[in-house]
Write a protein that holds these residues in place. Structure first.
Motif, short mmCIF file in Angstrom:
data_model
loop_
_atom_site.label_atom_id
_atom_site.label_comp_id
_atom_site.label_asym_id
_atom_site.label_seq_id
_atom_site.Cartn_x
_atom_site.Cartn_y
_atom_site.Cartn_z
N VAL A 98 9.00 -31.50 -21.88
CA VAL A 98 7.90 -31.59 -22.27
C VAL A 98 7.45 -33.02 -23.36
CG1 VAL A 98 6.57 -30.56 -24.06
CG2 VAL A 98 7.46 -28.83 -22.68
N GLU A 99 9.32 -33.13 -23.53
CA GLU A 99 8.66 -34.13 -24.18
C GLU A 99 10.53 -34.90 -24.58
OE1 GLU A 99 8.07 -37.42 -25.65
OE2 GLU A 99 6.42 -35.80 -26.66
N GLU A 100 10.81 -36.09 -25.11
CA GLU A 100 11.82 -36.74 -25.86
C GLU A 100 11.87 -37.05 -26.35
OE1 GLU A 100 13.98 -38.34 -21.89
OE2 GLU A 100 12.32 -38.99 -22.16
N GLN A 126 10.15 -26.70 -21.47
CA GLN A 126 8.92 -25.60 -21.40
C GLN A 126 9.51 -24.81 -20.17
OE1 GLN A 126 6.29 -24.40 -23.11
NE2 GLN A 126 7.13 -22.10 -22.27
N SER A 127 10.63 -22.95 -20.16
CA SER A 127 10.41 -22.16 -19.67
C SER A 127 8.99 -20.78 -19.19
CB SER A 127 11.65 -21.09 -20.26
OG SER A 127 11.54 -20.92 -19.16
N TYR A 163 9.41 -23.04 -26.86
CA TYR A 163 9.60 -24.69 -26.43
C TYR A 163 11.70 -24.67 -26.96
CZ TYR A 163 5.55 -26.35 -25.79
OH TYR A 163 3.87 -27.21 -26.03
N VAL A 164 12.30 -24.68 -25.41
CA VAL A 164 13.88 -24.58 -25.91
C VAL A 164 14.49 -26.11 -26.18
CG1 VAL A 164 15.95 -24.21 -24.52
CG2 VAL A 164 14.63 -22.63 -24.77
N ILE A 165 14.52 -26.23 -26.96
CA ILE A 165 15.05 -27.93 -27.66
C ILE A 165 16.89 -28.23 -27.52
CG2 ILE A 165 15.02 -30.07 -28.85
CD1 ILE A 165 12.72 -26.81 -29.81
N ALA A 166 17.29 -29.48 -26.78
CA ALA A 166 18.75 -29.53 -26.52
C ALA A 166 18.98 -30.86 -27.24
CB ALA A 166 19.30 -29.36 -25.07
N ALA A 167 19.93 -31.12 -28.23
CA ALA A 167 19.94 -32.26 -28.66
C ALA A 167 21.59 -32.83 -28.77
CB ALA A 167 20.12 -32.57 -29.86
N LEU A 225 30.55 -36.62 -28.17
CA LEU A 225 29.11 -36.33 -28.87
C LEU A 225 29.18 -34.77 -29.03
CD1 LEU A 225 27.81 -37.58 -25.16
CD2 LEU A 225 27.41 -38.86 -27.77
N ALA A 226 28.40 -34.67 -30.19
CA ALA A 226 27.84 -33.32 -30.42
C ALA A 226 26.98 -32.42 -29.21
CB ALA A 226 27.66 -32.93 -31.87
N VAL A 227 26.69 -31.00 -29.42
CA VAL A 227 25.72 -30.62 -28.81
C VAL A 227 25.04 -29.57 -29.65
CG1 VAL A 227 24.91 -29.62 -27.00
CG2 VAL A 227 26.57 -30.90 -26.22
N ALA A 228 23.70 -29.51 -29.53
CA ALA A 228 23.23 -28.78 -30.90
C ALA A 228 21.88 -27.96 -29.96
CB ALA A 228 22.61 -29.64 -31.86
N LYS A 229 21.54 -26.80 -30.08
CA LYS A 229 20.29 -26.30 -29.94
C LYS A 229 19.17 -25.49 -30.30
CE LYS A 229 21.54 -21.45 -29.67
NZ LYS A 229 21.67 -20.45 -28.43
N ALA A 230 17.79 -25.19 -30.33
CA ALA A 230 16.66 -24.94 -31.14
C ALA A 230 15.23 -25.02 -30.23
CB ALA A 230 16.04 -26.33 -32.47
N SER A 231 14.49 -24.06 -31.08
CA SER A 231 13.24 -23.31 -30.38
C SER A 231 12.23 -23.21 -31.19
CB SER A 231 13.61 -22.34 -30.36
OG SER A 231 13.77 -21.21 -31.30
N PHE A 232 11.89 -23.51 -30.68
CA PHE A 232 9.63 -24.39 -31.22
C PHE A 232 8.68 -23.26 -30.73
CE2 PHE A 232 6.89 -26.54 -33.20
CZ PHE A 232 7.13 -27.22 -34.62
N ARG A 233 8.02 -22.72 -31.62
CA ARG A 233 7.23 -21.82 -30.73
C ARG A 233 5.55 -22.39 -31.56
NH1 ARG A 233 9.28 -17.05 -29.19
NH2 ARG A 233 10.84 -16.22 -30.52
N HIS A 234 5.63 -23.48 -32.28
CA HIS A 234 4.25 -23.87 -32.04
C HIS A 234 3.66 -24.85 -31.14
CE1 HIS A 234 3.78 -22.59 -36.80
NE2 HIS A 234 5.44 -22.45 -36.97
N ALA A 235 1.68 -24.87 -30.96
CA ALA A 235 1.98 -25.43 -29.84
C ALA A 235 1.83 -26.71 -29.79
CB ALA A 235 0.25 -25.25 -29.63
N ASP A 236 1.67 -27.55 -31.32
CA ASP A 236 2.43 -29.46 -31.53
C ASP A 236 3.95 -28.74 -32.12
OD1 ASP A 236 -0.72 -29.61 -31.25
OD2 ASP A 236 -1.22 -28.82 -33.15
N LEU A 237 4.39 -29.85 -31.23
CA LEU A 237 5.62 -30.49 -31.41
C LEU A 237 5.50 -31.46 -32.89
CD1 LEU A 237 6.81 -30.84 -27.78
CD2 LEU A 237 7.23 -29.52 -29.53
N PRO A 238 6.94 -31.28 -33.55
CA PRO A 238 7.14 -32.31 -34.68
C PRO A 238 7.22 -33.58 -33.82
CG PRO A 238 8.69 -31.11 -34.59
CD PRO A 238 8.29 -30.61 -33.51
#
Length: 860
Positions: A409-411, A426-427, A433-437, A473-486
């Protein structure tokens, strides 16, 4: 976007700059012209002697002998041309002559042009996989990573970021001068916004403005350093040339004396000149350069079977004497690719050999590897992301952690403020949304809002991995439920998953190859642009010695030449070095009297490759500049190919010494039988046609025999020969002298007995020539091996030997018993019995000599 970027240069201005600055290409070495090849052949002493003899025979009306002599000239000329063209074709096959293409904006339109047509001020567009055609200033682009290993030697990609101040300055000076380009380049390089010619984009797309082309680029400046380095002849080449000159000068006086003696005592000055030329041909050691060419030429062919291309043939022989081998890390000791080496989650860690198979990775590590994959491109060009995807698809195969069906969806790209990147997915089966960093550990710690204690624990783990030479490198995860991404990554609630460590793995066979180098007395020095921790880790894996510690480029610069020569005798690891420092190290080793071999694959290695006695380039990954500068090219990039080349180099030197003994031993009876009969008033025994037979058939083919001999058993269990070791040392000269004098006495005896037995001059010549051929065969068997007993050396396989014997015996029989050939050799008619008696007498005498240790080589 600035207007000057959208419009680019006009076609008219581009043509003007191309005419003013020249094409965007580096000069390449040109092959020798046909005239130069011909002149080198025509100026050879043997060519002149053969031509002179042929001319005299024409004057005397002896057309047959004249044609033989002059025909041999044509053969020599043809072989020389053929050999030179083969060498040039091999080099042409190696060079990449195609010009890389470049996408530029001119007159407001995009067009793809040849790289050589790029000019200063061009606006170029680059994407993953493109090679930068010229030095350029980054104007626009995100998440740009470049592989700069050909310049720096580091295998890790370098991040590039736009410097808005530099872009604004470029916009204000769109019709810039070369001086303003120079200022902008210096300014941009401070902010990692400068792209170097020859480097490759491995991630992202960008727009850049060319600031320098051709020799004015950073790559071109390295090329200028190459121009100051001259290729040096090998010790054997120098020694051979000196020996030929000394013998030629000494023999000239002897030839003049013979001509005067013959003319004064016999009143036949023309035949006196012919006798003098015959003596000159018999004494002149022209075989030495020929033998050297045969040995090294066939040596190059043999090593080519092991995927090593020889660009400068003398380097093969010199490599056998090199006590020092300087190697670059990336692409030489290591594979020059990134591989996932370790995953750390909390206090647990998993190490990868190269890739883990399905089911071998513990469940606790699955999520970290899963999100490392999600934070990377699916089909990446970046070598670190390639390693993550390759390992993940193998280790997580068959699990629910592979998400090919998810939609990107976004980078959020890397930035100067935050060295981390996030990808939003987007699954199909999830509403959120699932965010991988992934990114620098300190940046991920910031995104995850770790407290001081957690940050300290993370830093300690990072330090442990970095100490092993890993890129962390470090790896992190996040999730987001709003329609508009920050707008920024910080607005996500990230959770730290773990750390991944990547490494440029050691080549599988390097450790064994370095151990073999140590056994052979060869000191291996690693010279790299990598960081100390990385260099130390690879060096320990490879088994390099650490007694002298390591030196960085900055520490090296602080040393004067005398101190550097002292330190370089103990230190085997040099890191964070620049191309100029690599060159200084090679020159310091040479100043200390070492024969230096240097391996490398990048442009940064090229000056040192050319300055070293033996430059060894990697042909697979190696750059054109490195290959052009090197003496040897490893087509398979395998480090152990160097060991095979060392073995071959030592074998060549040993067998060269055997061939030299043979040549000395063979020339003494030839010269003696050309001189002594004249001085004693006997009939001439040898004529120019006999000398031609020896020079064009017996001696070269016997050289092939010695070249084909296997190496001695101890060839890789002894130290390299001293740098001042000579092929014509006292032991070799004395052995050849003893064997040659024994043959001369035998030949004189056969000739004397034949004439006193009632044979005329032509018949005596036939029997003496027969004994001489048998004597040359004896010389071969006497010198085939200097470590095995005579009987064992006779049984050693050598296909060329039996071919030589067959041809020689056939020609001898034809010369003795076929009237046309007998007339050609000026032989009288002899029966089988005199020939058999001559063979029996000669064989018995030589067998007796072979049993005496005085005529055998003794080591030391």
């Amino acid at each position: 976007m600035h207007k000057f970027i959208e419009q680019g240069l006009s076609q008219t201005e581009a043509r003007r700059r191309l005419e003013a600055d020249g094409p965007n290409e580096l000069p390449s070495a040109k092959p020798r012209s046909l005239f130069a090849i011909a002149w080198a052949v025509l100026s050879e002493p043997m060519f002149l002697l053969l031509s002179a003899c042929g001319g005299i025979y024409l004057f005397l009306g002896n057309l047959q002998d004249a044609l033989i002599l002059l025909g041999s000239v044509v053969v020599v000329l043809g072989l020389s041309f053929s050999q030179e063209r083969k060498s040039e074709r091999a080099l042409e096959a190696l060079r990449d002559l195609s010009s890389p293409r470049a996408l530029v904006i001119r007159d407001g339109a995009q067009q793809r042009i040849a790289g050589r047509e790029v000019v200063r001020g061009d606006i170029i567009m680059l994407s993953e996989g493109d090679r930068v055609p010229a030095d350029a200033l980054l104007l626009d682009g995100h998440s740009i990573s470049l592989d700069e290993s050909l310049l720096t030697g580091e295998s890790v990609p370098v991040q590039k970021m736009v410097d808005q101040d530099a872009v604004a300055a470029a916009a204000r000076t769109a019709e810039e001068t070369a001086e303003s380009d120079k200022q902008q380049s210096a300014h941009a390089s401070l902010y990692s916004a400068f792209l170097y010619s020859g480097t490759m984009v491995v991630q992202g797309k960008c727009i850049a403005r060319v600031t320098a082309t051709a020799e004015r680029t950073t790559l071109g400046k390295i090329g200028k350093a190459l121009a100051t380095q001259e290729a040096e002849p090998s010790n054997v080449q120098t020694e051979t040339a000196h020996a030929v000159k000394v013998v030629a000068l000494a023999s000239s006086a002897l030839v003049i004396l013979l001509v005067i003696w013959y003319g004064a005592t016999r009143g036949d000055w023309l035949n006196g000149i012919l006798a003098g030329l015959t003596l000159a041909m018999s004494i002149m050691p022209v075989e030495f350069p020929l033998i050297l060419a045969i040995f090294l030429g066939l040596g190059a062919w043999r090593i080519a079977q092991s995927r090593v291309l020889t660009r400068r043939i003398p380097a093969i022989e010199m490599l056998g004497a090199a006590p020092v081998l300087c190697v670059d890390k990336s692409g030489t000791l290591s594979e020059h690719r990134m591989a996932l080496a370790q995953i750390t989650v909390g206090e647990k860690a998993h190490s990868f050999a190269d890739a883990s198979g399905p089911g071998t990775l513990d469940e606790v590590f699955h999520e970290t590897l899963e999100f490392a994959m999600l934070s990377s491109q699916r089909d990446p060009f970046d070598p670190m992301e390639q390693a993550i995807q390759k390992t993940g698809r193998t280790a997580l195969a068959g699990t629910e952690h592979i998400h090919d069906g998810w939609t990107l969806v976004e980078e959020y790209p890397l930035s100067r403020e935050l060295l981390a990147m996030s990808r939003v997915w987007q699954s199909p089966n999830r509403e959120h949304y699932v965010i991988a960093a992934k990114g620098a550990p300190e940046a991920i710690a910031d995104l995850c809002h770790l407290d001081a204690a957690a940050t300290e624990r993370l830093a300690a783990q990072v330090d442990q991995l970095a100490a092993r030479g890993l890129r962390v490198l470090a790896v992190a995860k996040a999730s987001f439920r709003h329609a508009d991404l920050p707008q920024i990554q910080h607005d996500f609630e990230f959770e730290l998953l773990g750390l991944i460590g990547l490494a440029d793995p050691l080549r599988a066979n390097v450790r064994a190859a370095i151990d073999e180098c140590s056994a052979a007395g060869i000191r291996v020095i690693m010279v790299t642009g990598d960081y100390p921790s990385t260099a130390e880790n690879i060096a320990r894996q490879a088994g390099l010695r650490f007694e002298g510690g390591l030196l960085t480029g900055a520490e090296l610069d602080a040393l004067d030449d005398a101190t550097l020569r002292e330190r370089i005798g103990r230190v085997n690891i040099f890191c964070r070095v620049t191309p100029q420092q690599k060159l200084r190290l090679v020159n310091a080793l040479k100043a200390a009297g070492e024969i230096v071999a240097m391996t490398g694959d990048g442009v940064n290695d090229a000056p040192a490759l050319k300055a070293a006695h033996i430059g060894i380039a990697m042909g697979g990954r190696g750059t054109d500049v490195a290959r052009e500068s090197a003496s040897l090219v490893l087509l398979d990039d395998e480090f152990n190919s160097i060991v095979r080349a060392v073995r071959l180099g030592r074998r060549i030197f040993d067998n060269l010494r055997k061939a030299v003994v043979f040549v000395i031993g063979a020339h003494i009876p030839i010269a003696g039988m050309s001189l002594l009969p004249v001085m004693l008033g006997w009939p001439l025994v040898l004529l120019p046609v006999h000398i031609v037979f020896f020079e064009l058939m017996v001696d070269p083919t016997c050289s092939v025999v010695f070249e084909g001999e296997a190496e001695e058993a101890d060839v890789m269990n002894r130290s390299p020969r001293p740098t001042d070791a000579k092929i014509f040392d006292r032991t070799i000269l004395l052995l050849g002298l003893k064997q040659g004098l024994a043959l001369l006495v035998l030949m004189l005896g056969i000739d004397w007995l034949a004439r006193h037995a009632g044979f005329d001059a032509d018949q005596s010549r036939a029997l003496t020539f027969t004994a001489m051929i048998v004597g040359d065969i004896w010389l071969i068997f006497m010198n085939r091996s200097w470590t095995l007993p005579m009987r064992a050396s006779l049984l050693q396989p050598n296909r060329a030997l039996w071919g030589v014997l067959a041809v020689t015996v056939c020609v001898l029989l034809l010369a003795l018993f076929a009237p046309p050939m007998s007339a050609l050799f000026h032989f009288g008619t002899v029966g089988w019995l005199p020939v058999a008696l001559t063979l029996a007498l000669t064989g018995a005498s030589l067998a007796l000599l072979a049993s005496l240790p005085w005529f055998r080589y003794r080591q030391g």
